[in-house]
Motif scaffolding. Structure first.
Motif, PDB file in Angstrom:
ATOM      1  N   UNK A 127     -21.328 -29.684  24.149  1.00 39.45           N
ATOM      2  CA  UNK A 127     -22.485 -28.781  24.212  1.00 39.45           C
ATOM      3  C   UNK A 127     -22.201 -27.424  24.845  1.00 39.45           C
ATOM      4  N   UNK A 128     -21.112 -26.794  24.433  1.00 38.76           N
ATOM      5  CA  UNK A 128     -20.858 -25.423  24.868  1.00 38.76           C
ATOM      6  C   UNK A 128     -21.189 -24.469  23.736  1.00 38.76           C
ATOM      7  N   UNK A 129     -21.842 -23.363  24.058  1.00 37.92           N
ATOM      8  CA  UNK A 129     -22.161 -22.353  23.059  1.00 37.92           C
ATOM      9  C   UNK A 129     -20.884 -21.591  22.688  1.00 37.92           C
ATOM     10  N   UNK A 130     -20.852 -20.952  21.517  1.00 40.10           N
ATOM     11  CA  UNK A 130     -19.685 -20.146  21.120  1.00 40.10           C
ATOM     12  C   UNK A 130     -19.354 -19.053  22.133  1.00 40.10           C
ATOM     13  N   UNK A 131     -20.393 -18.472  22.742  1.00 35.73           N
ATOM     14  CA  UNK A 131     -20.167 -17.406  23.717  1.00 35.73           C
ATOM     15  C   UNK A 131     -19.444 -17.939  24.947  1.00 35.73           C
ATOM     16  N   UNK A 132     -19.893 -19.098  25.437  1.00 38.82           N
ATOM     17  CA  UNK A 132     -19.243 -19.655  26.625  1.00 38.82           C
ATOM     18  C   UNK A 132     -17.810 -20.081  26.318  1.00 38.82           C
ATOM     19  N   UNK A 133     -17.574 -20.602  25.125  1.00 33.58           N
ATOM     20  CA  UNK A 133     -16.211 -20.962  24.731  1.00 33.58           C
ATOM     21  C   UNK A 133     -15.326 -19.720  24.677  1.00 33.58           C
ATOM     22  N   UNK A 134     -15.896 -18.624  24.168  1.00 33.42           N
ATOM     23  CA  UNK A 134     -15.132 -17.378  24.078  1.00 33.42           C
ATOM     24  C   UNK A 134     -14.773 -16.857  25.470  1.00 33.42           C
ATOM     25  N   UNK A 135     -15.764 -16.853  26.376  1.00 38.53           N
ATOM     26  CA  UNK A 135     -15.521 -16.382  27.744  1.00 38.53           C
ATOM     27  C   UNK A 135     -14.465 -17.245  28.425  1.00 38.53           C
ATOM     28  N   UNK A 136     -14.569 -18.556  28.240  1.00 41.91           N
ATOM     29  CA  UNK A 136     -13.596 -19.461  28.843  1.00 41.91           C
ATOM     30  C   UNK A 136     -12.202 -19.205  28.288  1.00 41.91           C
ATOM     31  N   UNK A 137     -12.119 -18.962  26.973  1.00 37.29           N
ATOM     32  CA  UNK A 137     -10.825 -18.698  26.355  1.00 37.29           C
ATOM     33  C   UNK A 137     -10.186 -17.428  26.873  1.00 37.29           C
ATOM     34  N   UNK A 138     -10.986 -16.364  27.005  1.00 35.02           N
ATOM     35  CA  UNK A 138     -10.476 -15.100  27.522  1.00 35.02           C
ATOM     36  C   UNK A 138     -10.025 -15.254  28.971  1.00 35.02           C
ATOM     37  N   UNK A 139     -10.834 -15.964  29.773  1.00 38.65           N
ATOM     38  CA  UNK A 139     -10.486 -16.184  31.178  1.00 38.65           C
ATOM     39  C   UNK A 139      -9.181 -16.965  31.295  1.00 38.65           C
ATOM     40  N   UNK A 140      -9.014 -17.970  30.449  1.00 40.14           N
ATOM     41  CA  UNK A 140      -7.786 -18.765  30.463  1.00 40.14           C
ATOM     42  C   UNK A 140      -6.584 -17.907  30.093  1.00 40.14           C
ATOM     43  N   UNK A 141      -6.742 -17.070  29.080  1.00 36.51           N
ATOM     44  CA  UNK A 141      -5.653 -16.191  28.651  1.00 36.51           C
ATOM     45  C   UNK A 141      -5.255 -15.227  29.762  1.00 36.51           C
TER      46      UNK A 141
END
Length: 362
Positions: A127-141
């Motif tokens: 249940x993660x929104x696309x926006x939260x997944x994107x933010x998490x991905x950028x933060x991880x990178x």
């Protein structure tokens, strides 16, 4: 004691009874202690946790009345922990307590740090929104770029470290922000790191603590753990204030030349005094905020000290600017050059005298 599990909480009164019951079942037979560190929650999470300690003798509760923040809460729990394995998990029921068994197993096999990962085999997100997944991905990178030693899920708040790893590094750990794992990944050298997959569940009760300030704290943390080792954040802040002071000084010179008959020397002197005052208040409010001076007498004493220290810088500024004027250099350029040389002097001395060791609320 084998395991010390630290659970930082804030407004989790509905979740904490469910979580403690689950932990009791999963870790049955494990020599353990569970330390709930609560930041004086308005919903009285600490009180709910204390009532549970009568049923679970291995449950300890800390109610913090002044300090705030997830990372500092984790370190407060680590400091009193008695186990050889120090683990952390959230109280919002999103972390899978079943993974704790795998944490212990990996530690027994020689790992120094074990990270609960949503991005390895067995891991996932619900249940993660696309926006939260994107933010998490950028933060991880960004984290993987900034840190020489990283993992698949460096943003995880679900991990464990050997006690000796914490003890060896605790004096270097910065207790700010949400992602205390980053501190261990950056500072713990020559450690064996393993990852355990788990499914990150959706929140049922309560509200998420994620906000824009969390993202800002992450950026600052990554800077401090990488480039900040060479150019400290405090120095950058001081430089920004210094630049603003230069604009103030330049504007004052302009006003003096446009609306008064003062000489260039007097105009520069006035601009220096006004920029010193503005720099003091801005630095006290922002650059040295953790050690900021409070109360009229402390501020007055700080202004006097700041002036005394900046006197050397002011003389340097004045001498350089006037010398450059004799070579036909424009007054604004002359003042700017003198200002920057003086700023280096001011920072080195002020950081060691004016704001040295003064507590925020002292």
């Amino acid at each position: 004691m084998q395991l010390s599990l630290v659970i930082p909480t804030y407004n989790e009164c509905q979740n904490i009874p469910i979580l403690i019951e689950r932990i009791a079942k999963v870790l049955e037979g494990v020599e353990k202690e569970v330390i709930v560190v609560d930041d004086n929650s308005p919903d009285r999470t600490w009180e709910v946790a204390r009532t549970l300690s009568a049923r679970y003798p291995w449950l300890r509760v800390i109610r913090r009345m002044t300090d705030k923040g997830l990372s500092s809460a984790v370190l407060a729990g680590f400091e009193i922990a008695e186990g050889e394995i120090l683990a952390v998990m959230d109280a919002d029921l999103q972390h899978d307590e079943q993974a704790l068994i795998s944490f212990i197993r990996e530690m027994e096999s020689g790992a120094d740090i074990v990270v609960g990962s949503r991005k390895v085999k067995g891991g996932g997100i619900v249940d993660w929104s696309p926006i939260r997944k994107f933010i998490s991905g950028v933060a991880t990178l960004l984290t993987k770029i900034a840190l020489p030693q990283s993992v698949s899920d460096p943003m995880s708040g679900f991990f464990a470290v050997k006690k000796h790893v914490y003890v060896s590094n605790k004096n270097q750990i910065n207790p700010r922000g949400f992602k205390i794992l980053l501190e261990f990944l950056a500072r713990a050298k020559h450690c064996k790191i393993e990852e355990v997959g788990y499914v990150f569940k959706g929140r049922v009760h309560g509200e998420s603590k994620i906000s824009s300030s969390v993202v800002f704290d992450l950026i600052i943390a990554l800077y401090e753990l990488s480039i900040g080792k060479v150019f400290p954040t405090q120095f950058i802040k001081y430089g920004i204030i210094g630049i603003s002071g230069l604009f103030v000084a330049t504007f004052v010179i302009y006003l003096c030349r446009m609306f008064t008959h003062l000489s260039e020397a007097y105009s520069i002197a006035i601009s220096i005094e006004i920029s010193i005052l503005t720099n003091f208040f801005l630095n006290n409010f922002w650059t040295f905020r953790p050690k900021r001076l409070l109360g009229i007498w402390n501020i007055l004493r700080g202004i006097i000290t700041f002036h005394a220290i900046c006197l050397g810088g002011a003389l340097i500024n004045q001498a350089i600017a006037l010398k450059l004027l004799t070579f036909g250099v424009d007054v604004y350029i002359a003042n700017a050059f003198g200002y920057f040389i003086a700023a280096i002097w001011n920072y080195i001395i002020n950081v060691n005298i004016t704001w040295k060791g003064r507590p925020e609320h002292g």
